[in-house]
Design a protein around this motif. Sequence first.
Motif, PDB file in Angstrom:
ATOM      1  N   VAL A  17       0.838  -1.198   0.000  1.00 15.38           N
ATOM      2  CA  VAL A  17       0.000   0.000   0.000  1.00 15.38           C
ATOM      3  C   VAL A  17       0.875   1.252   0.000  1.00 15.38           C
ATOM      4  O   VAL A  17       0.594   2.218  -0.721  1.00 15.38           O
ATOM      5  CB  VAL A  17      -0.968  -0.014   1.201  1.00 15.38           C
ATOM      6  N   VAL A  18       1.943   1.258   0.785  1.00 20.40           N
ATOM      7  CA  VAL A  18       2.870   2.396   0.809  1.00 20.40           C
ATOM      8  C   VAL A  18       3.422   2.630  -0.603  1.00 20.40           C
ATOM      9  O   VAL A  18       3.443   3.762  -1.103  1.00 20.40           O
ATOM     10  CB  VAL A  18       4.019   2.172   1.811  1.00 20.40           C
ATOM     11  N   ALA A  19       3.850   1.567  -1.262  1.00 13.53           N
ATOM     12  CA  ALA A  19       4.391   1.684  -2.615  1.00 13.53           C
ATOM     13  C   ALA A  19       3.346   2.250  -3.569  1.00 13.53           C
ATOM     14  O   ALA A  19       3.656   3.103  -4.413  1.00 13.53           O
ATOM     15  CB  ALA A  19       4.885   0.328  -3.101  1.00 13.53           C
ATOM     16  N   GLN A  20       2.109   1.809  -3.443  1.00 14.73           N
ATOM     17  CA  GLN A  20       1.040   2.304  -4.307  1.00 14.73           C
ATOM     18  C   GLN A  20       0.761   3.784  -4.053  1.00 14.73           C
ATOM     19  O   GLN A  20       0.504   4.550  -4.998  1.00 14.73           O
ATOM     20  CB  GLN A  20      -0.234   1.483  -4.107  1.00 14.73           C
ATOM     21  N   LYS A  21       0.813   4.199  -2.786  1.00 12.14           N
ATOM     22  CA  LYS A  21       0.573   5.605  -2.455  1.00 12.14           C
ATOM     23  C   LYS A  21       1.664   6.503  -3.032  1.00 12.14           C
ATOM     24  O   LYS A  21       1.382   7.609  -3.497  1.00 12.14           O
ATOM     25  CB  LYS A  21       0.463   5.785  -0.940  1.00 12.14           C
ATOM     26  N   VAL A  22       2.892   6.035  -3.014  1.00 14.33           N
ATOM     27  CA  VAL A  22       3.992   6.805  -3.603  1.00 14.33           C
ATOM     28  C   VAL A  22       3.864   6.795  -5.132  1.00 14.33           C
ATOM     29  O   VAL A  22       3.975   7.844  -5.781  1.00 14.33           O
ATOM     30  CB  VAL A  22       5.361   6.255  -3.153  1.00 14.33           C
ATOM     31  N   ALA A  23       3.623   5.629  -5.697  1.00 10.47           N
ATOM     32  CA  ALA A  23       3.521   5.487  -7.153  1.00 10.47           C
ATOM     33  C   ALA A  23       2.399   6.346  -7.726  1.00 10.47           C
ATOM     34  O   ALA A  23       2.523   6.858  -8.849  1.00 10.47           O
ATOM     35  CB  ALA A  23       3.314   4.022  -7.527  1.00 10.47           C
ATOM     36  N   TYR A  24       1.340   6.525  -6.982  1.00 14.22           N
ATOM     37  CA  TYR A  24       0.201   7.328  -7.442  1.00 14.22           C
ATOM     38  C   TYR A  24       0.650   8.724  -7.900  1.00 14.22           C
ATOM     39  O   TYR A  24       0.120   9.277  -8.859  1.00 14.22           O
ATOM     40  CB  TYR A  24      -0.841   7.445  -6.324  1.00 14.22           C
ATOM     41  N   HIS A  25       1.628   9.292  -7.227  1.00 19.46           N
ATOM     42  CA  HIS A  25       2.089  10.646  -7.522  1.00 19.46           C
ATOM     43  C   HIS A  25       3.125  10.703  -8.631  1.00 19.46           C
ATOM     44  O   HIS A  25       3.508  11.795  -9.064  1.00 19.46           O
ATOM     45  CB  HIS A  25       2.671  11.282  -6.249  1.00 19.46           C
ATOM     46  N   VAL A  26       3.607   9.545  -9.090  1.00 19.94           N
ATOM     47  CA  VAL A  26       4.721   9.515 -10.042  1.00 19.94           C
ATOM     48  C   VAL A  26       4.368   8.788 -11.340  1.00 19.94           C
ATOM     49  O   VAL A  26       4.602   9.305 -12.440  1.00 19.94           O
ATOM     50  CB  VAL A  26       5.961   8.849  -9.391  1.00 19.94           C
ATOM     51  N   ILE A  27       3.824   7.591 -11.217  1.00 21.47           N
ATOM     52  CA  ILE A  27       3.595   6.735 -12.388  1.00 21.47           C
ATOM     53  C   ILE A  27       2.469   7.309 -13.246  1.00 21.47           C
ATOM     54  O   ILE A  27       1.394   7.634 -12.752  1.00 21.47           O
ATOM     55  CB  ILE A  27       3.283   5.286 -11.959  1.00 21.47           C
ATOM     56  N   GLY A  28       2.759   7.422 -14.541  1.00 24.81           N
ATOM     57  CA  GLY A  28       1.808   8.004 -15.467  1.00 24.81           C
ATOM     58  C   GLY A  28       1.870   9.520 -15.502  1.00 24.81           C
ATOM     59  O   GLY A  28       1.168  10.160 -16.276  1.00 24.81           O
ATOM     60  N   ARG A  29       2.714  10.102 -14.641  1.00 21.37           N
ATOM     61  CA  ARG A  29       2.908  11.551 -14.617  1.00 21.37           C
ATOM     62  C   ARG A  29       4.321  11.892 -15.076  1.00 21.37           C
ATOM     63  O   ARG A  29       4.509  12.644 -16.012  1.00 21.37           O
ATOM     64  CB  ARG A  29       2.656  12.110 -13.225  1.00 21.37           C
ATOM     65  N   ARG A  30       5.319  11.326 -14.384  1.00 20.80           N
ATOM     66  CA  ARG A  30       6.717  11.575 -14.743  1.00 20.80           C
ATOM     67  C   ARG A  30       7.454  10.312 -15.155  1.00 20.80           C
ATOM     68  O   ARG A  30       8.505  10.384 -15.779  1.00 20.80           O
ATOM     69  CB  ARG A  30       7.448  12.254 -13.571  1.00 20.80           C
TER      70      ARG A  30
END
Length: 101
Positions: free
Chosen positions: A29-42
Amino acid sequence: MATVPLQAAFRGDFATLLVLVDDEDTMEVVAQKVAYHVIGRRLPPQDASLRVQHNGLVLLPDQTVAQAVMPSMSFVEVFYDASGYDTAVDSGNYSGGSLGR
Protein backbone atom coordinates in the motif's frame (compact mmCIF):
# COMPACT_ATOMS: atom_id res chain seq x y z
CA MET A 1 -4.46 3.51 13.33
CA ALA A 2 -2.13 6.48 13.24
CA THR A 3 -1.07 8.66 10.34
CA VAL A 4 2.67 8.59 9.62
CA PRO A 5 4.20 11.18 7.27
CA LEU A 6 7.04 9.71 5.19
CA GLN A 7 9.59 11.26 2.87
CA ALA A 8 9.51 9.18 -0.28
CA ALA A 9 11.20 8.95 -3.64
CA PHE A 10 10.42 6.75 -6.60
CA ARG A 11 13.58 5.45 -8.27
CA GLY A 12 14.17 7.33 -11.50
CA ASP A 13 12.09 10.35 -10.46
CA PHE A 14 13.64 13.69 -9.52
CA ALA A 15 11.23 14.64 -6.73
CA THR A 16 11.11 13.77 -3.05
CA LEU A 17 7.53 13.52 -1.83
CA LEU A 18 5.76 13.87 1.50
CA VAL A 19 3.33 10.95 1.63
CA LEU A 20 0.86 10.28 4.44
CA VAL A 21 0.44 6.61 5.28
CA ASP A 22 -1.26 4.71 8.07
CA ASP A 23 0.82 2.69 10.52
CA GLU A 24 -1.26 -0.36 9.53
CA ASP A 25 -0.60 0.08 5.79
CA THR A 26 1.46 -2.70 4.21
CA MET A 27 4.52 -1.94 2.11
CA GLU A 28 2.41 -2.81 -0.93
CA VAL A 29 0.00 0.00 0.00
CA VAL A 30 2.87 2.40 0.81
CA ALA A 31 4.39 1.68 -2.62
CA GLN A 32 1.04 2.30 -4.31
CA LYS A 33 0.57 5.61 -2.45
CA VAL A 34 3.99 6.80 -3.60
CA ALA A 35 3.52 5.49 -7.15
CA TYR A 36 0.20 7.33 -7.44
CA HIS A 37 2.09 10.65 -7.52
CA VAL A 38 4.72 9.51 -10.04
CA ILE A 39 3.60 6.73 -12.39
CA GLY A 40 1.81 8.00 -15.47
CA ARG A 41 2.91 11.55 -14.62
CA ARG A 42 6.72 11.58 -14.74
CA LEU A 43 7.52 7.88 -15.18
CA PRO A 44 5.81 5.23 -17.31
CA PRO A 45 4.15 2.16 -15.78
CA GLN A 46 6.05 -1.13 -15.88
CA ASP A 47 4.96 -4.74 -15.62
CA ALA A 48 6.81 -5.45 -12.37
CA SER A 49 6.13 -5.48 -8.65
CA LEU A 50 6.63 -2.37 -6.56
CA ARG A 51 9.00 -2.66 -3.60
CA VAL A 52 9.93 -0.39 -0.70
CA GLN A 53 13.43 0.14 0.66
CA HIS A 54 13.92 1.61 4.14
CA ASN A 55 17.18 1.89 6.10
CA GLY A 56 19.05 -0.29 3.61
CA LEU A 57 16.47 -3.09 3.63
CA VAL A 58 14.06 -4.07 0.87
CA LEU A 59 10.94 -4.81 2.91
CA LEU A 60 8.35 -7.55 2.57
CA PRO A 61 5.21 -6.50 0.67
CA ASP A 62 2.94 -7.59 3.56
CA GLN A 63 5.01 -5.93 6.30
CA THR A 64 3.25 -2.94 7.90
CA VAL A 65 4.66 0.50 8.61
CA ALA A 66 4.49 -0.27 12.34
CA GLN A 67 6.29 -3.60 11.92
CA ALA A 68 9.04 -1.86 9.92
CA VAL A 69 9.41 0.67 12.77
CA MET A 70 9.11 3.75 10.56
CA PRO A 71 8.96 6.90 12.66
CA SER A 72 7.50 10.10 11.22
CA MET A 73 9.50 11.61 8.36
CA SER A 74 11.46 8.41 7.66
CA PHE A 75 12.81 8.18 4.12
CA VAL A 76 11.70 5.35 1.83
CA GLU A 77 12.50 4.60 -1.78
CA VAL A 78 9.98 2.81 -4.00
CA PHE A 79 11.10 0.97 -7.11
CA TYR A 80 10.02 -1.58 -9.67
CA ASP A 81 11.37 -5.06 -8.98
CA ALA A 82 11.32 -7.52 -11.85
CA SER A 83 13.49 -10.04 -9.96
CA GLY A 84 10.58 -11.72 -8.17
CA TYR A 85 12.14 -11.41 -4.69
CA ASP A 86 9.47 -11.93 -2.05
CA THR A 87 11.64 -11.73 1.06
CA ALA A 88 13.20 -8.84 2.91
CA VAL A 89 16.81 -8.38 1.88
CA ASP A 90 19.72 -6.17 2.84
CA SER A 91 20.27 -3.80 -0.07
CA GLY A 92 24.01 -4.48 0.13
CA ASN A 93 23.35 -8.13 -0.71
CA TYR A 94 20.51 -7.53 -3.16
CA SER A 95 21.15 -9.02 -6.60
CA GLY A 96 17.90 -7.91 -8.22
CA GLY A 97 19.45 -4.74 -9.59
CA SER A 98 20.96 -1.53 -8.42
CA LEU A 99 19.36 0.08 -5.40
CA GLY A 100 21.19 3.34 -6.05
CA ARG A 101 19.44 6.26 -7.64
